[in-house]
Each structure stands twice: as C-alpha cells, then as structure tokens.
Motif scaffolding. Structure first.
Motif, PDB file in Angstrom:
ATOM      1  N   ASN A  98       4.320 -10.222  19.772  1.00 31.74           N
ATOM      2  CA  ASN A  98       4.952  -9.456  18.901  1.00 31.74           C
ATOM      3  C   ASN A  98       3.896  -8.581  18.059  1.00 31.74           C
ATOM      4  OD1 ASN A  98       7.497 -10.542  19.391  1.00 31.74           O
ATOM      5  ND2 ASN A  98       7.434 -12.001  18.020  1.00 31.74           N
ATOM      6  N   LYS A  99       3.980  -7.441  18.423  1.00 26.88           N
ATOM      7  CA  LYS A  99       2.948  -6.568  17.793  1.00 26.88           C
ATOM      8  C   LYS A  99       3.501  -6.200  16.190  1.00 26.88           C
ATOM      9  CE  LYS A  99       0.298  -5.808  21.105  1.00 26.88           C
ATOM     10  NZ  LYS A  99      -1.155  -6.172  21.068  1.00 26.88           N
ATOM     11  N   ILE A 100       2.493  -6.108  15.234  1.00 24.57           N
ATOM     12  CA  ILE A 100       3.030  -6.080  13.973  1.00 24.57           C
ATOM     13  C   ILE A 100       1.907  -4.738  13.633  1.00 24.57           C
ATOM     14  CG2 ILE A 100       2.773  -6.795  11.432  1.00 24.57           C
ATOM     15  CD1 ILE A 100       3.135  -9.500  12.746  1.00 24.57           C
ATOM     16  N   GLY A 101       2.585  -3.842  13.077  1.00 27.12           N
ATOM     17  CA  GLY A 101       1.455  -2.663  12.622  1.00 27.12           C
ATOM     18  C   GLY A 101       2.206  -2.285  11.089  1.00 27.12           C
ATOM     19  N   LYS A 102       1.016  -2.053  10.366  1.00 27.91           N
ATOM     20  CA  LYS A 102       1.349  -1.627   8.909  1.00 27.91           C
ATOM     21  C   LYS A 102       0.604  -0.535   8.586  1.00 27.91           C
ATOM     22  CE  LYS A 102       2.238  -6.227   7.087  1.00 27.91           C
ATOM     23  NZ  LYS A 102       1.876  -7.378   6.170  1.00 27.91           N
ATOM     24  N   ASP A 103       1.264   0.574   8.003  1.00 31.80           N
ATOM     25  CA  ASP A 103       0.299   1.867   7.597  1.00 31.80           C
ATOM     26  C   ASP A 103       0.632   2.227   6.097  1.00 31.80           C
ATOM     27  OD1 ASP A 103       0.050   1.989  10.540  1.00 31.80           O
ATOM     28  OD2 ASP A 103       0.839   4.057  10.610  1.00 31.80           O
ATOM     29  N   LEU A 104      -0.568   2.361   5.463  1.00 30.20           N
ATOM     30  CA  LEU A 104      -0.477   2.623   3.922  1.00 30.20           C
ATOM     31  C   LEU A 104      -1.102   3.873   3.877  1.00 30.20           C
ATOM     32  CD1 LEU A 104      -0.006   1.551   1.411  1.00 30.20           C
ATOM     33  CD2 LEU A 104      -2.166   0.452   1.518  1.00 30.20           C
ATOM     34  N   PRO A 105      -0.345   5.006   3.375  1.00 27.59           N
ATOM     35  CA  PRO A 105      -0.984   6.261   3.146  1.00 27.59           C
ATOM     36  C   PRO A 105      -1.874   5.999   1.894  1.00 27.59           C
ATOM     37  CG  PRO A 105       1.736   6.453   3.120  1.00 27.59           C
ATOM     38  CD  PRO A 105       1.102   4.755   3.326  1.00 27.59           C
ATOM     39  N   LEU A 106      -3.017   6.866   2.108  1.00 27.83           N
ATOM     40  CA  LEU A 106      -4.138   6.736   1.122  1.00 27.83           C
ATOM     41  C   LEU A 106      -3.563   7.277  -0.083  1.00 27.83           C
ATOM     42  CD1 LEU A 106      -7.474   7.840   3.006  1.00 27.83           C
ATOM     43  CD2 LEU A 106      -6.389   5.667   2.479  1.00 27.83           C
ATOM     44  N   ASN A 107      -2.677   8.079  -0.164  1.00 29.48           N
ATOM     45  CA  ASN A 107      -2.036   8.552  -1.581  1.00 29.48           C
ATOM     46  C   ASN A 107      -1.220   7.543  -2.457  1.00 29.48           C
ATOM     47  OD1 ASN A 107       0.147   8.934  -0.132  1.00 29.48           O
ATOM     48  ND2 ASN A 107       0.377  11.038  -0.233  1.00 29.48           N
ATOM     49  N   ARG A 108      -1.142   6.458  -1.588  1.00 27.91           N
ATOM     50  CA  ARG A 108      -0.474   5.301  -2.390  1.00 27.91           C
ATOM     51  C   ARG A 108      -1.181   4.321  -2.998  1.00 27.91           C
ATOM     52  NH1 ARG A 108       4.327   7.597  -2.514  1.00 27.91           N
ATOM     53  NH2 ARG A 108       5.547   7.881  -0.704  1.00 27.91           N
TER      54      ARG A 108
END
Length: 173
Positions: A98-108
């Motif tokens: 199960n692949k888990i990916g989290k993306d967090l925009p730098l502006n946040r």
C-alpha cells in the motif's frame, strides 16, 4: 538514488533534495541478521544425529521466517520511504504494498526546525519538524540525513536566501 519521476512534478517544478531515511534505521535489522545467522548455525550443529535432517530443516525455516520479519521487511520499508523537497512542495512517499504519499505545499509551512539527539549527531541525521497552519499541523520526519542542510534548504525556499544581519547606513540629518 533516483529522483522523483518527472511525471510527478508540476510545470516549472524541480527537485531540490531527494533522500530516504538515514541508514541508521538498518542498524537493528543488521544486528538481527547476524544473530539469526549465528543461532541457525549453532542450532543446526546441536541437533542430535537422530533428528537430522528434519530438525536442521526446521531450524533453517525458522531462521528464514525470522530473517524475513526482522530483516527483509524493515529493509524494504527503509528503501521505499523517501523525502523529496521541490521548489514548491515537501513530498513524503512510503509503502511496500500500500503506497502512501503525502504532499505539503511549501506555502502552507509556517516554521521549520530540527531536533538531533546525541546518537543522531554522531550518525549525521535528525528529525525535521515542520509546522503548518492546519489544526494538527506538526509533521515530524524522522531520521533525515544531514537534517541541518535540509532545514536550511527549506528555509531558503520559504523565506529566500538568508542575508547577514547588516544594518542599513544611518540617515544623515
């Protein structure tokens, strides 16, 4: 180590840092491998002659099961856990099946800091603490190699290159 595939990057987005968790995560699995191998060798040698070869086979099977559980699975988790910083995002990927990916925009991101224990300092890694405006907005990335450099890169992406604290010349009256 291969960078993040281009198909996962947006237009005008480029990778600044791509890394996986520090190899220190493999210290206990490596120790477990040595102990399992030694135990299998000793166990196979101590099996009475009347219980051979079935007893030796049973010990070998037990050794393989333990090696998969205590060595191979942690290794695969380490290999598949990556942290990528682009000029726009902080990207975390992990997972075997199960692949888990989290993306967090730098502006946040509001604040970036790091923590290093004595063992982390000796091994050259640490935990990166990322603070966001969200309700539960603290994200901790454990065992980041060269965490001070990663912290500096994110800080520069967020706030620009840090200039020396030079005071402007005083105005003359």
């Amino acid at each position: 180590m291969a960078d993040l595939p281009d198909k996962l990057l947006g237009a005008n987005e480029h990778v600044v840092i791509h890394t996986r968790t520090h190899v220190k995560a493999m210290i206990l699995p490596a120790l477990a491998f040595v102990l399992i191998a030694a135990a299998v060798g000793v166990g196979a040698a101590l099996i009475p002659h009347q219980a051979r070869p079935i007893g030796q086979f049973a010990i070998a099977v037990l050794g393989v099961v333990l090696a998969v559980w205590l060595v191979l699975l942690p290794f695969l988790r380490w290999r598949t856990t990556t942290y990528t910083i682009t000029n726009r995002r902080l990207i975390m990927r992990s997972g075997l099946v199960n692949k888990i990916g989290k993306d967090l925009p730098l502006n946040r991101i509001n604040e970036v800091s790091y923590e290093r224990s004595l063992s982390d300092r000796i091994l050259g890694c640490g935990s990166l603490v990322v603070q966001t405006a969200a309700e539960n907005g603290t994200i901790v990335l454990h065992d980041v190699p060269d965490v001070e450099h990663v912290n500096l890169e994110i800080t520069q992406l967020l706030f620009g290159p840090q200039q020396g604290s030079q005071n402007p010349p005083a105005a003359r009256s």
